[in-house]
Scaffold this motif. Structure first.
Motif, PDB file in Angstrom:
ATOM      1  N   ASN B  28      -4.715  -8.558   6.219  1.00 40.38           N
ATOM      2  CA  ASN B  28      -5.136  -7.292   6.004  1.00 40.38           C
ATOM      3  C   ASN B  28      -4.234  -6.047   5.445  1.00 40.38           C
ATOM      4  O   ASN B  28      -4.684  -4.858   5.160  1.00 40.38           O
ATOM      5  N   SER B  29      -3.228  -6.373   5.726  1.00 43.73           N
ATOM      6  CA  SER B  29      -2.043  -5.514   5.379  1.00 43.73           C
ATOM      7  C   SER B  29      -1.054  -6.063   4.304  1.00 43.73           C
ATOM      8  O   SER B  29      -0.807  -7.455   4.327  1.00 43.73           O
ATOM      9  N   THR B  30      -0.104  -5.397   3.630  1.00 39.48           N
ATOM     10  CA  THR B  30       1.087  -6.093   2.772  1.00 39.48           C
ATOM     11  C   THR B  30       2.012  -6.706   3.847  1.00 39.48           C
ATOM     12  O   THR B  30       2.326  -7.898   3.403  1.00 39.48           O
ATOM     13  N   GLY B  31       2.202  -6.231   5.128  1.00 35.20           N
ATOM     14  CA  GLY B  31       3.035  -7.008   5.983  1.00 35.20           C
ATOM     15  C   GLY B  31       2.504  -8.364   6.245  1.00 35.20           C
ATOM     16  O   GLY B  31       3.369  -9.212   6.151  1.00 35.20           O
ATOM     17  N   ALA B  36       3.194 -12.543   6.877  1.00 31.47           N
ATOM     18  CA  ALA B  36       2.567 -13.082   8.012  1.00 31.47           C
ATOM     19  C   ALA B  36       2.721 -11.869   9.365  1.00 31.47           C
ATOM     20  O   ALA B  36       2.599 -12.344  10.398  1.00 31.47           O
ATOM     21  N   GLY B  37       3.184 -10.667   9.081  1.00 32.51           N
ATOM     22  CA  GLY B  37       3.112  -9.793  10.078  1.00 32.51           C
ATOM     23  C   GLY B  37       4.502  -9.941  11.055  1.00 32.51           C
ATOM     24  O   GLY B  37       4.678  -9.466  12.161  1.00 32.51           O
ATOM     25  N   LYS B  38       5.379 -10.847  10.436  1.00 34.02           N
ATOM     26  CA  LYS B  38       6.585 -11.228  11.352  1.00 34.02           C
ATOM     27  C   LYS B  38       5.992 -11.698  12.708  1.00 34.02           C
ATOM     28  O   LYS B  38       6.949 -11.361  13.790  1.00 34.02           O
ATOM     29  N   GLY B  39       5.206 -12.532  12.970  1.00 32.71           N
ATOM     30  CA  GLY B  39       4.946 -12.790  14.445  1.00 32.71           C
ATOM     31  C   GLY B  39       4.633 -14.361  14.542  1.00 32.71           C
ATOM     32  O   GLY B  39       3.978 -14.670  15.495  1.00 32.71           O
ATOM     33  N   VAL B  40       5.337 -15.269  13.594  1.00 33.45           N
ATOM     34  CA  VAL B  40       4.916 -16.395  13.636  1.00 33.45           C
ATOM     35  C   VAL B  40       5.975 -17.254  14.681  1.00 33.45           C
ATOM     36  O   VAL B  40       7.226 -16.962  14.636  1.00 33.45           O
ATOM     37  N   ALA B 166      -4.562 -18.593  -0.903  1.00 33.84           N
ATOM     38  CA  ALA B 166      -3.301 -17.979  -1.284  1.00 33.84           C
ATOM     39  C   ALA B 166      -4.016 -16.539  -1.477  1.00 33.84           C
ATOM     40  O   ALA B 166      -3.188 -15.561  -1.060  1.00 33.84           O
ATOM     41  N   VAL B 167      -4.849 -16.307  -2.318  1.00 33.82           N
ATOM     42  CA  VAL B 167      -5.330 -14.947  -2.657  1.00 33.82           C
ATOM     43  C   VAL B 167      -6.042 -14.188  -1.278  1.00 33.82           C
ATOM     44  O   VAL B 167      -5.458 -13.139  -1.154  1.00 33.82           O
ATOM     45  N   LEU B 168      -6.667 -14.917  -0.580  1.00 33.32           N
ATOM     46  CA  LEU B 168      -7.492 -14.470   0.411  1.00 33.32           C
ATOM     47  C   LEU B 168      -6.396 -14.014   1.450  1.00 33.32           C
ATOM     48  O   LEU B 168      -6.313 -13.243   2.242  1.00 33.32           O
ATOM     49  N   GLY B 169      -5.640 -15.246   1.933  1.00 30.76           N
ATOM     50  CA  GLY B 169      -4.895 -15.044   3.310  1.00 30.76           C
ATOM     51  C   GLY B 169      -3.359 -14.679   3.075  1.00 30.76           C
ATOM     52  O   GLY B 169      -2.772 -14.353   4.182  1.00 30.76           O
ATOM     53  N   GLY B 170      -2.908 -14.563   1.910  1.00 31.30           N
ATOM     54  CA  GLY B 170      -1.363 -14.158   1.643  1.00 31.30           C
ATOM     55  C   GLY B 170      -0.607 -15.122   2.578  1.00 31.30           C
ATOM     56  O   GLY B 170      -1.031 -16.505   3.122  1.00 31.30           O
ATOM     57  N   MET B 171       0.474 -14.731   2.884  1.00 32.52           N
ATOM     58  CA  MET B 171       1.527 -15.344   3.829  1.00 32.52           C
ATOM     59  C   MET B 171       0.753 -15.881   5.237  1.00 32.52           C
ATOM     60  O   MET B 171       0.952 -16.958   5.651  1.00 32.52           O
ATOM     61  N   LYS B 172       0.069 -15.071   5.686  1.00 36.54           N
ATOM     62  CA  LYS B 172      -0.508 -15.465   7.043  1.00 36.54           C
ATOM     63  C   LYS B 172      -1.486 -16.531   6.786  1.00 36.54           C
ATOM     64  O   LYS B 172      -1.299 -17.561   7.561  1.00 36.54           O
ATOM     65  N   GLY B 173      -2.490 -16.781   5.731  1.00 40.02           N
ATOM     66  CA  GLY B 173      -3.345 -17.737   5.572  1.00 40.02           C
ATOM     67  C   GLY B 173      -2.416 -19.007   5.315  1.00 40.02           C
ATOM     68  O   GLY B 173      -2.831 -19.943   5.666  1.00 40.02           O
ATOM     69  N   ILE B 174      -1.382 -18.770   4.228  1.00 35.60           N
ATOM     70  CA  ILE B 174      -0.548 -20.100   3.841  1.00 35.60           C
ATOM     71  C   ILE B 174      -0.070 -20.636   4.957  1.00 35.60           C
ATOM     72  O   ILE B 174       0.069 -21.702   5.238  1.00 35.60           O
ATOM     73  N   GLU B 415      -0.503   1.322   0.045  1.00 34.26           N
ATOM     74  CA  GLU B 415      -0.732  -0.077   0.748  1.00 34.26           C
ATOM     75  C   GLU B 415      -2.132  -0.815   0.077  1.00 34.26           C
ATOM     76  O   GLU B 415      -1.708  -2.025  -0.115  1.00 34.26           O
ATOM     77  N   LYS B 416      -2.923  -0.324  -0.074  1.00 33.78           N
ATOM     78  CA  LYS B 416      -4.240  -0.897  -0.458  1.00 33.78           C
ATOM     79  C   LYS B 416      -4.184  -1.338  -1.665  1.00 33.78           C
ATOM     80  O   LYS B 416      -4.350  -2.623  -2.430  1.00 33.78           O
ATOM     81  N   GLY B 417      -3.566  -0.409  -2.811  1.00 31.98           N
ATOM     82  CA  GLY B 417      -3.256  -0.725  -4.008  1.00 31.98           C
ATOM     83  C   GLY B 417      -2.127  -1.899  -4.233  1.00 31.98           C
ATOM     84  O   GLY B 417      -2.490  -2.782  -5.328  1.00 31.98           O
ATOM     85  N   GLU B 418      -1.298  -1.940  -3.403  1.00 30.11           N
ATOM     86  CA  GLU B 418      -0.210  -2.981  -3.555  1.00 30.11           C
ATOM     87  C   GLU B 418      -0.702  -4.378  -3.207  1.00 30.11           C
ATOM     88  O   GLU B 418      -0.567  -5.262  -3.673  1.00 30.11           O
ATOM     89  N   LEU B 419      -1.821  -4.229  -1.951  1.00 25.62           N
ATOM     90  CA  LEU B 419      -2.393  -5.492  -1.855  1.00 25.62           C
ATOM     91  C   LEU B 419      -3.348  -5.908  -2.845  1.00 25.62           C
ATOM     92  O   LEU B 419      -3.347  -7.205  -3.261  1.00 25.62           O
TER      93      LEU B 419
END
Lengths: 85, 562
Positions: B28-31, B36-40, B166-174, B415-419
């Protein structure tokens, strides 16, 4: 010790660990697995020639151990210098 | 049930799993999209890194390559694992402390220059595209053999799946799909290996099995050396490559591993510096399971193949032989018309050509394992190829949306635009990757091996010097990266694609192959960087402060998008 000195001492210790661990890294792969492979191949353990074993098995085991040793050393160092977050 | 049915079921189940995970872990965010929000958790990150890392080349091609080259194959084993020691000790903790999103982020900030940033982005794109082409090809290969669809259709199906998560989840999904993919691929790799090891040596641990003796009491490796001698090949346990070439290829693969942007970025996803170190340890442990098994599979497959085919009547070959013949990956040409298969080193008399890429895929069939095991291998190969492709796609899309659009073209983008930009660039990247998969440059592992040379020649020195040499400035780093990657590209094109006058093995500089040349280009990069830096002004004080700051682990905060 000031923060600056502390950081310096910490870094020096870190570099020392790196030098030791990377020497072992070099030894098991490049020396045992490549440069001295023929000499070591004259020694056998079961069905393995030793040089061949280092190149295809032993070096990898040592790599794994090296990283976990580094993790331990650094965690201890972080604690000692109060730098763990 | 037949193999095809099993394959559809297992591939269908695993694909549903990946898509399910992707839907559950949307970004939901670029982070979240980039890191992956740096929380893995470090173990989860280790699993994800292992899947990210082990590509179609590791899963499908590597054991086959070793099988055909014996000792020479050690370059892949040591090269692709030893790099993790460099990563854990020299890169991961400091880059995590630095705490941005991408490798060009580090290069751009550390060398206080958008030129350096752009050079790094271009290097990242070249490396990632060289690498991803091989993955899509691997997907196509598996589909064509096991599901009997056209190889190009296979590539397109693979594209859609990767695109989706990849498109949906970005790093978090991946990340979380990669955790699942690691489990699938390691299970798929180990089950046949254990079966075959028991069959051939009675020892269930393949790592020990290939050093044991078979039913006849002869050590397997001795038997194979003997078979090789008989047929005119070089001894399996000693190599045919020169020592200097083995040395340089191993070094290029190790350093390249440590310089691959899609691997480095995985260490940005954990919470703190000590977790980055831990992840590297777990990642290598998970990788080592496959990498120490591969040489065992190589020996089993090689022995099995020679014993089943050499000097046997063509009319009596087992069914798998004809199955693979239809894909064109095994060819028999009865030169002396005696109806028997002569498999020998001498090109003029040899009648059998076997593609290296099929050894792992055909192995369970050669050993007569149950159908579900064969299908499992197909699902595992797809997991390996898809997980790596997704990781690479993320690097490509974040290079475009973050490093180029956000940092250079339009810093005011929302942020939305970058996403949205990140997702769109992922789509474009998949299409380009698919095109490469349909029109591949060379066989899978060869293309991948060259990507390492490129990474070694460009990123590795710039990052290492950025951390360990405070005096390093932008002039030196930019010149080094440019000289390194151009030299590597030149050598690769000259000897692989016959440009610039081409050349053969005899023309290699110092006898070093294009695969090993990354080491030379890396050394040239280091020397150039240091020389130029010593003649140009030293970096500003605030940059030297950054360097001092990344050297201590405390205070690594949340991901920040400034």
């Amino acid at each position: 010790m000031t923060d600056k000195q502390k950081a310096k001492a910490y870094w020096k210790k870190n570099l020392k660990y790196l030098a030791i661990l990377l020497s072992i890294w070099f030894l098991v792969s490049y020396v045992f697995g490549i440069l001295l492979v023929e000499q070591l191949n004259t020694i056998r353990i079961g069905g393995f020639k030793l040089g061949f074993w280092f190149a295809q098995q032993g070096s990898i085991y040592v790599f794994v151990i090296l990283i976990f040793v580094y993790i331990r050393l650094m965690n201890r160092l972080d604690k000692k210098f109060n730098l763990d977050s | 049930m037949d193999i095809q049915m099993w394959t559809w079921i297992l591939v269908g189940l695993t694909f549903t799993l990946y898509i399910g995970i992707a839907i559950l872990s949307r970004a939901n965010s670029t982070g979240e999209f980039y890191v992956a929000g740096k929380g893995v958790h470090p173990i989860a990150n280790g699993l994800a890194t292992a899947a990210d890392w082990m590509s179609a080349a590791s899963f499908i091609s590597m054991a086959g390559l070793i099988s055909f080259s014996g000792y020479d194959g050690s370059v892949y084993l040591m090269g692709w694992t030893g790099g993790y020691v460099l990563l854990a000790l020299l890169l991961a903790p400091y880059l995590r402390k630095f705490g941005k999103f991408t490798v060009p982020d580090f290069i751009g900030d550390r060398y206080y220059s958008d030129v350096a940033r752009v050079v790094a982005v271009i290097c990242a794109l070249i490396v990632s595209f060289t690498y991803i082409a091989g993955q899509m090809r691997g997907v196509g290969l598996v589909f064509s053999r096991f599901l009997e669809v056209d190889i190009n259709t296979g590539v397109i199906i693979g594209m859609f799946i990767v695109l989706f998560y990849a498109v949906l989840g970005g790093m978090k999904g991946i990340t979380y799909t990669q955790v699942a993919q690691y489990c699938v691929l390691i299970f798929a790799f180990m089950v046949p290996a254990i079966f075959i090891s028991i069959q051939m040596t009675g020892n269930p641990i393949p790592q020990l099995g290939f050093g044991s003796s078979g039913g006849d009491g002869v050590y397997l490796l001795d038997k194979l050396d003997g078979l090789h001698k008989e047929l005119g090949f070089h001894e399996y346990t000693s190599g045919s490559k020169s020592t200097i070439d083995v040395f340089f290829i191993t070094a290029a693969l190790m350093v390249g591993t440590a310089g691959l942007p899609h691997v480095i970025v995985r260490f940005f996803t954990v919470k703190k510096v000590s977790d980055a170190r831990k992840s590297a340890g777990w990642a290598l442990l998970f990788i080592a399971i496959l990498y120490t098994t591969a040489p065992a599979i190589a020996v089993f497959a090689r022995t099995n193949m020679i014993e089943t085919l050499s000097n046997k009547k063509y009319d009596e070959v087992p069914e798998w032989f004809s199955n693979w013949e239809t894909t064109g990956l095994i060819e028999f040409n009865d030169k002396n018309n005696d109806g028997k298969i002569q498999y020998v080193a001498d090109e003029a008399q040899n009648e059998l050509t076997v593609d290296k890429d099929i050894m792992v895929l055909a192995n369970p069939e050669i050993a007569n394992l149950p159908n579900w095991v064969i299908a499992l291998v197909a699902a595992g190969a797809l997991a390996a190829a898809l997980s790596t492709a997704a990781g690479l796609l993320l690097v490509i899309s974040s290079s475009v949306s973050h490093d180029i659009i956000k940092k250079i073209i339009n810093p005011k983008i929302s942020e939305k635009g970058e996403l949205i930009a990140a997702r769109l660039s992922a789509v474009v990247a998949v299409i380009i990757a698919g095109w490469f998969g349909i029109n591949p440059p060379d066989f899978v592992a060869a293309t991948v091996a060259l990507a390492f040379g490129l990474a070694a020649a460009s990123f590795f020195p710039a990052i290492i010097l950025g951390i360990f040499y405070k005096r390093m400035n932008k002039e030196g780093a930019i010149a080094g990266m440019l000289v390194g990657i151009l030299l590597m590209l030149f050598y690769m094109m000259k000897f692989k694609f016959d440009w610039f006058g081409g050349g053969t093995k005899d023309d290699w500089w110092l006898g070093i192959s294009p695969e090993g040349f990354g080491t030379v280009a890396m050394i040239v990069n280091f020397v150039t960087s240091i020389l130029i830096a010593s003649f140009t002004p030293k970096p500003p004080d605030e940059v030297q402060e950054i360097v001092e700051n990344i050297r201590i682990p405390s205070g690594a905060g949340e991901a920040s998008n400034h």
